[in-house]
Motif scaffolding. Sequence first.
Motif, PDB file in Angstrom:
ATOM      1  N   ALA A 120      -2.987 -33.152  44.745  1.00 35.15           N
ATOM      2  CA  ALA A 120      -1.995 -32.714  45.728  1.00 35.15           C
ATOM      3  C   ALA A 120      -1.782 -33.799  46.788  1.00 35.15           C
ATOM      4  CB  ALA A 120      -2.434 -31.408  46.383  1.00 35.15           C
ATOM      5  N   GLU A 121      -2.863 -34.490  47.131  1.00 35.00           N
ATOM      6  CA  GLU A 121      -2.745 -35.555  48.136  1.00 35.00           C
ATOM      7  C   GLU A 121      -1.922 -36.729  47.610  1.00 35.00           C
ATOM      8  OE1 GLU A 121      -6.609 -36.613  49.775  1.00 35.00           O
ATOM      9  OE2 GLU A 121      -7.248 -34.528  49.429  1.00 35.00           O
ATOM     10  N   VAL A 122      -2.160 -37.083  46.342  1.00 31.83           N
ATOM     11  CA  VAL A 122      -1.376 -38.153  45.718  1.00 31.83           C
ATOM     12  C   VAL A 122       0.101 -37.767  45.697  1.00 31.83           C
ATOM     13  CG1 VAL A 122      -1.003 -39.494  43.605  1.00 31.83           C
ATOM     14  CG2 VAL A 122      -3.332 -38.824  44.258  1.00 31.83           C
ATOM     15  N   ALA A 123       0.346 -36.528  45.258  1.00 29.13           N
ATOM     16  CA  ALA A 123       1.733 -36.070  45.130  1.00 29.13           C
ATOM     17  C   ALA A 123       2.427 -36.066  46.489  1.00 29.13           C
ATOM     18  CB  ALA A 123       1.767 -34.685  44.500  1.00 29.13           C
ATOM     19  N   ALA A 124       1.693 -35.681  47.517  1.00 27.14           N
ATOM     20  CA  ALA A 124       2.275 -35.601  48.854  1.00 27.14           C
ATOM     21  C   ALA A 124       2.798 -36.962  49.300  1.00 27.14           C
ATOM     22  CB  ALA A 124       1.246 -35.067  49.846  1.00 27.14           C
ATOM     23  N   GLU A 125       2.100 -38.028  48.915  1.00 22.72           N
ATOM     24  CA  GLU A 125       2.540 -39.386  49.279  1.00 22.72           C
ATOM     25  C   GLU A 125       3.862 -39.761  48.635  1.00 22.72           C
ATOM     26  OE1 GLU A 125      -0.519 -42.186  48.292  1.00 22.72           O
ATOM     27  OE2 GLU A 125      -2.085 -40.780  48.938  1.00 22.72           O
ATOM     28  N   LEU A 126       4.209 -39.045  47.543  1.00 23.82           N
ATOM     29  CA  LEU A 126       5.407 -39.416  46.791  1.00 23.82           C
ATOM     30  C   LEU A 126       6.647 -38.694  47.297  1.00 23.82           C
ATOM     31  CD1 LEU A 126       3.735 -39.498  43.264  1.00 23.82           C
ATOM     32  CD2 LEU A 126       4.289 -41.442  44.738  1.00 23.82           C
ATOM     33  N   GLY A 127       6.555 -38.009  48.428  1.00 24.30           N
ATOM     34  CA  GLY A 127       7.734 -37.444  49.061  1.00 24.30           C
ATOM     35  C   GLY A 127       7.869 -35.954  48.873  1.00 24.30           C
ATOM     36  N   GLY A 128       8.664 -35.361  49.715  1.00 23.64           N
ATOM     37  CA  GLY A 128       8.778 -33.911  49.793  1.00 23.64           C
ATOM     38  C   GLY A 128       9.460 -33.278  48.604  1.00 23.64           C
TER      39      GLY A 128
ATOM     40  N   THR B 193       8.866 -34.024  45.520  1.00 23.10           N
ATOM     41  CA  THR B 193       7.976 -34.083  44.353  1.00 23.10           C
ATOM     42  C   THR B 193       7.565 -32.691  43.878  1.00 23.10           C
ATOM     43  OG1 THR B 193       7.123 -36.185  45.143  1.00 23.10           O
ATOM     44  CG2 THR B 193       5.768 -35.006  43.533  1.00 23.10           C
ATOM     45  N   THR B 194       7.652 -32.480  42.559  1.00 25.47           N
ATOM     46  CA  THR B 194       7.085 -31.252  41.990  1.00 25.47           C
ATOM     47  C   THR B 194       6.065 -31.658  40.944  1.00 25.47           C
ATOM     48  OG1 THR B 194       8.759 -31.140  40.267  1.00 25.47           O
ATOM     49  CG2 THR B 194       9.241 -29.949  42.296  1.00 25.47           C
ATOM     50  N   TRP B 195       5.009 -30.879  40.807  1.00 23.39           N
ATOM     51  CA  TRP B 195       3.954 -31.247  39.865  1.00 23.39           C
ATOM     52  C   TRP B 195       3.168 -30.010  39.448  1.00 23.39           C
ATOM     53  CZ3 TRP B 195      -1.122 -30.290  41.316  1.00 23.39           C
ATOM     54  CH2 TRP B 195      -1.307 -29.976  42.677  1.00 23.39           C
ATOM     55  N   THR B 196       2.492 -30.143  38.311  1.00 22.80           N
ATOM     56  CA  THR B 196       1.547 -29.117  37.867  1.00 22.80           C
ATOM     57  C   THR B 196       0.361 -29.808  37.218  1.00 22.80           C
ATOM     58  OG1 THR B 196       2.556 -28.959  35.678  1.00 22.80           O
ATOM     59  CG2 THR B 196       3.339 -27.389  37.322  1.00 22.80           C
ATOM     60  N   VAL B 197      -0.779 -29.154  37.259  1.00 20.07           N
ATOM     61  CA  VAL B 197      -1.954 -29.568  36.491  1.00 20.07           C
ATOM     62  C   VAL B 197      -2.380 -28.347  35.679  1.00 20.07           C
ATOM     63  CG1 VAL B 197      -4.373 -30.254  36.578  1.00 20.07           C
ATOM     64  CG2 VAL B 197      -2.721 -31.313  38.133  1.00 20.07           C
ATOM     65  N   THR B 198      -2.387 -28.453  34.377  1.00 15.59           N
ATOM     66  CA  THR B 198      -2.842 -27.329  33.554  1.00 15.59           C
ATOM     67  C   THR B 198      -4.064 -27.742  32.747  1.00 15.59           C
ATOM     68  OG1 THR B 198      -1.340 -27.913  31.771  1.00 15.59           O
ATOM     69  CG2 THR B 198      -0.534 -26.317  33.378  1.00 15.59           C
ATOM     70  N   ASP B 199      -4.768 -26.725  32.268  1.00 14.70           N
ATOM     71  CA  ASP B 199      -6.081 -26.890  31.641  1.00 14.70           C
ATOM     72  C   ASP B 199      -5.967 -26.343  30.219  1.00 14.70           C
ATOM     73  OD1 ASP B 199      -8.673 -26.626  30.772  1.00 14.70           O
ATOM     74  OD2 ASP B 199      -9.420 -25.644  32.591  1.00 14.70           O
ATOM     75  N   THR B 200      -6.134 -27.206  29.230  1.00 12.11           N
ATOM     76  CA  THR B 200      -5.969 -26.720  27.852  1.00 12.11           C
ATOM     77  C   THR B 200      -7.085 -25.753  27.445  1.00 12.11           C
ATOM     78  OG1 THR B 200      -7.180 -28.553  26.840  1.00 12.11           O
ATOM     79  CG2 THR B 200      -4.807 -28.845  27.123  1.00 12.11           C
ATOM     80  N   GLY B 201      -8.132 -25.658  28.244  1.00 10.70           N
ATOM     81  CA  GLY B 201      -9.207 -24.700  27.965  1.00 10.70           C
ATOM     82  C   GLY B 201      -8.786 -23.265  28.221  1.00 10.70           C
ATOM     83  N   ILE B 202      -7.709 -23.083  28.984  1.00 10.09           N
ATOM     84  CA  ILE B 202      -7.202 -21.738  29.257  1.00 10.09           C
ATOM     85  C   ILE B 202      -5.943 -21.546  28.412  1.00 10.09           C
ATOM     86  CG2 ILE B 202      -6.208 -20.224  31.013  1.00 10.09           C
ATOM     87  CD1 ILE B 202      -7.939 -21.795  33.064  1.00 10.09           C
ATOM     88  N   PRO B 203      -6.032 -20.707  27.355  1.00  9.45           N
ATOM     89  CA  PRO B 203      -4.892 -20.598  26.441  1.00  9.45           C
ATOM     90  C   PRO B 203      -3.654 -20.061  27.137  1.00  9.45           C
ATOM     91  CG  PRO B 203      -6.681 -19.102  25.798  1.00  9.45           C
ATOM     92  CD  PRO B 203      -7.168 -19.874  26.969  1.00  9.45           C
ATOM     93  N   LYS B 204      -2.499 -20.644  26.799  1.00 13.24           N
ATOM     94  CA  LYS B 204      -1.231 -20.117  27.278  1.00 13.24           C
ATOM     95  C   LYS B 204      -0.971 -18.776  26.597  1.00 13.24           C
ATOM     96  CE  LYS B 204      -0.039 -23.695  29.800  1.00 13.24           C
ATOM     97  NZ  LYS B 204       1.159 -24.518  29.710  1.00 13.24           N
ATOM     98  N   ARG B 205      -0.224 -17.919  27.285  1.00 16.87           N
ATOM     99  CA  ARG B 205       0.097 -16.598  26.762  1.00 16.87           C
ATOM    100  C   ARG B 205       1.600 -16.397  26.651  1.00 16.87           C
ATOM    101  NH1 ARG B 205      -1.069 -13.612  30.392  1.00 16.87           N
ATOM    102  NH2 ARG B 205      -1.552 -15.336  31.780  1.00 16.87           N
TER     103      ARG B 205
END
Lengths: 307, 307, 307, 307
Positions: free
Chosen positions: B83-91, B93-105
Amino acid sequence: MWSTTVHHAAVDAIAEQRYVISLSCPDTTGIVARIAGFLADAGGWIVEAGYHSDPDSGWFFTRQVVRAGSLPFGADELRARFAEVAAELGGETTWTVTDTGIPKRAVLLVTREAHCLHDLLGRVAARELPVQLDAVIGNHGELGDIVRAHGVPFHHVEFPPPGNGRYARDKEKAFDELRELVEQHDPDAIVLARFMQILPPELCRAWLGRALNIHHSFLPSFVGARPYHQAYARGVKLIGATCHYVTPDLDAGPIIEQDVIRVDHSDTAADMVRRGRDIERLVLARGLRWHLEDRVLVHANKTVVFR
Amino acid sequence: MWSTTVHHAAVDAIAEQRYVISLSCPDTTGIVARIAGFLADAGGWIVEAGYHSDPDSGWFFTRQVVRAGSLPFGADELRARFAEVAAELGGETTWTVTDTGIPKRAVLLVTREAHCLHDLLGRVAARELPVQLDAVIGNHGELGDIVRAHGVPFHHVEFPPPGNGRYARDKEKAFDELRELVEQHDPDAIVLARFMQILPPELCRAWLGRALNIHHSFLPSFVGARPYHQAYARGVKLIGATCHYVTPDLDAGPIIEQDVIRVDHSDTAADMVRRGRDIERLVLARGLRWHLEDRVLVHANKTVVFR
Amino acid sequence: MWSTTVHHAAVDAIAEQRYVISLSCPDTTGIVARIAGFLADAGGWIVEAGYHSDPDSGWFFTRQVVRAGSLPFGADELRARFAEVAAELGGETTWTVTDTGIPKRAVLLVTREAHCLHDLLGRVAARELPVQLDAVIGNHGELGDIVRAHGVPFHHVEFPPPGNGRYARDKEKAFDELRELVEQHDPDAIVLARFMQILPPELCRAWLGRALNIHHSFLPSFVGARPYHQAYARGVKLIGATCHYVTPDLDAGPIIEQDVIRVDHSDTAADMVRRGRDIERLVLARGLRWHLEDRVLVHANKTVVFR
Amino acid sequence: MWSTTVHHAAVDAIAEQRYVISLSCPDTTGIVARIAGFLADAGGWIVEAGYHSDPDSGWFFTRQVVRAGSLPFGADELRARFAEVAAELGGETTWTVTDTGIPKRAVLLVTREAHCLHDLLGRVAARELPVQLDAVIGNHGELGDIVRAHGVPFHHVEFPPPGNGRYARDKEKAFDELRELVEQHDPDAIVLARFMQILPPELCRAWLGRALNIHHSFLPSFVGARPYHQAYARGVKLIGATCHYVTPDLDAGPIIEQDVIRVDHSDTAADMVRRGRDIERLVLARGLRWHLEDRVLVHANKTVVFR
């Protein structure tokens, strides 16, 4: 009950009863006129007609589809009368007349790879393939539940693990059991839907022209085992699948259909296995459809496919 | 029991746990360095990386896949730090971090056309799609048996027949029921697998970026009803299918995937309907896979797809 | 005069000067960060970036395109500075930095088959390929007029007819002459545009990574002579073409690009020859473009192609 | 001299003289028998035969190719005799008999975009297209040199720049000049090879069935100007090209051939323009070949293409 729907499907899919005439013979002038004249004299309404003259082999091929209702007689009488026409075309002539009112029947052979099985079950259930599935036979039991959920009988024929001293004899016994299970249905199509056993030559011969295999490469590249791994090692930019008739020569029978998809350096061998399934499904489903619709005529080691 | 296999499949399919980082922001120099530096400092092993600079919009897009085991912290900490990295890239910016260990539904919406449903059920059962199917909802009941045979809950939401005086009110009620059924699962993907109802605008907005549709034409040709019949009337030589995100504008949302197959004069409109199914199946399955793997980034009305 | 247009084309085609960095090295964490950090520190604006980690070989590949104007120094200085970065990545690292402001140069080798030659001449004239054609060399003279009409020098190198007692010696002499003609241009690409002579091993080695061949089959099927006739005899349903780097092993070099088209029973071997030309043209033109744009990285006997 | 080769090519390409019979009429039983019987009685050896019954329009179409040498009479006598057969099939019947011994002739119309012109010139020079190029006419002069280098006459017809007060009158005059130049050749094909002027309705009508256009989109998507830019704006995942007969309705004439290629987010509108050329070339060359070989039968606004 859901499973009964499946069996009706095979019948419903054919909207209008038709007769399908297929014929191969040495080429000469007047064949089209002879056949077309015969049909016209009987009032036959041709709804589909394919002709092919092969300049290399000097052989002629045709497939004609006639509205059953346009003829004043039935399939048996059509066969009897057509036999006279065919006889005029010489002793090498081969022909069949089939009736779309009588659904074709198929038996599927599977192992553990489920994608072709699921695809075919789905197509039958969605009334896309003009076929009645009489049985699925697996050399492992694990696909039985889904097959039975579709209302189709499943048989498990146990094959011996390799290495054992009695391996050859046990394998022969397994194939005997398989053969008996298949032949009690006298199916029009025996589909090796990723069946990972090599059929013995006598079975290949007994089922010649009825046994279809899906090989997971663009033949003649990558014959034999683990074709995707062979493709990966060679660095090809397309992978493919081939539907062919089974003959005693491994992966060398007459090709019915092939297709490919693009891969690149980012695809591992495992990716190719996964992505190749989409092509295997399609190629097998197309090849099987054409076989069931009597669109495939075999001559020497090649096919004429009237699509 | 067979159905439990299905749910395990979603988990088994992912061999190794990974974090998937997606980000869009206005383009400038140093973005790659900033993100790559952040990951390198944490010891992150990047196994897949896609970058795209769009010269027209001046926008930058990236998707990076990192081995979970290579980082000294988990997904939540990764999100907090990123989130800190993304914040530097301007207001913007949209981003997500997902975890393949949690199956999508996912939840599927269907009507009576079974081919996409059968295909997706088969792919889930064959462990090809990294997803857990939470429910299938139909506005007709007839596909319930096969869904339940796959161990997946099926719900029937009755939609009113058109023409009735209370039509608008009854339809609203049906959509309310549908919405409630869907939202209790909070799914990552709501798949209109040939669901023949037009979603009301408020549902489109509520499910923006999560609802995928398969349209049976090569959009923007043949928007709306009976596209194969439109294609037949125009005499096109290829027919297609389009997987797109659902927006309030009918068949006009961001396109995820398209493909076509060749037809010719011998194909009737009914043949196109049948043959088009093969493309619909493939296009929907590919689009859904890319959505589930966080490969699709939307900007304005277009997608960036990191395959 | 028309021919001058051709040579300007090569320059005009590149709208904006860019540097293209390509690198392969053993994979580890932090490579992307190191390279991206280096470029960011110098103010480099990356307009295209491709990364690939190969899990099997454990090798890493990247191609990055930077706006020349965004850097405060030129290509030579970039090379000097980048050499230090590359050195940190280990002794097996290979890399290049090229400057799109300096047009790549090519020499074509032809026989009598004109289709690939016409296609490449047309593409150069239409300013589609970023290349300056320095010469066309034929082992027959008959394509000279059209080459000269395009303002490109043509050289005829006579090859001996087979069977003659002095055949081996004369052939060696012909290859010596060919080699001298080619090497005086020091070309970036030596294109065997349906050149029907097998290069001797020492030429293959001398031109390794610069000599591209178009083979008229989907390799590894149908290696060697008359591949369409082999394809016809086998009854395949698709025919293809392969663009690959030339190595001493006939038709076995790293594959750059492949494609196929559908054929059927109505296609004679002669039809396949004619129809295959469309695929040969496209596959060679694509493979050559990617080679000229430094998109192709070779590792072992495979290519990484950053498209 | 090189240019003479070009004109011989058109003749050489046809190995064996053949007559091509095309016919459309209302469908009924016995048509095939009538035509086949007529040919058989005359000893005609059919080497290619295509039939199509259209269930919607109730119309029948056929194309038959007969070895000229198998008939005891020439083309004129064949026409006279076949006219009687056709007359029996009703007043709406249309038919042609063409002789492959008489090369088809074409005139190309071009602007400044050179890729389709280069491709067609190359195909004619490589003896791939069975046609004699009588003239190329450009509304700019700059492609004249390459056309003349191929030994083909080039005419420049100046079109007025838009905006001028005398624009409409000058444009009419230019089209009059164009028409005169074209019609003095009485060509079998008038090919708009990326000719960027819209033909006036009276020219469309005068050249109906002989004027072919290549449109750079997958019609009916993106009619009119700058289709690649429209495709880019919509974010489609495939771009295409369409070869169609020219009618007074812009880009709405009967479609002869279409094809597509895959694009993605990394392709700018300019990339699509460049990459689309490969499809335009192929689609135009295929459509033109089929037209020249009398494979295309038009009915209402659709084509039957016997490939």
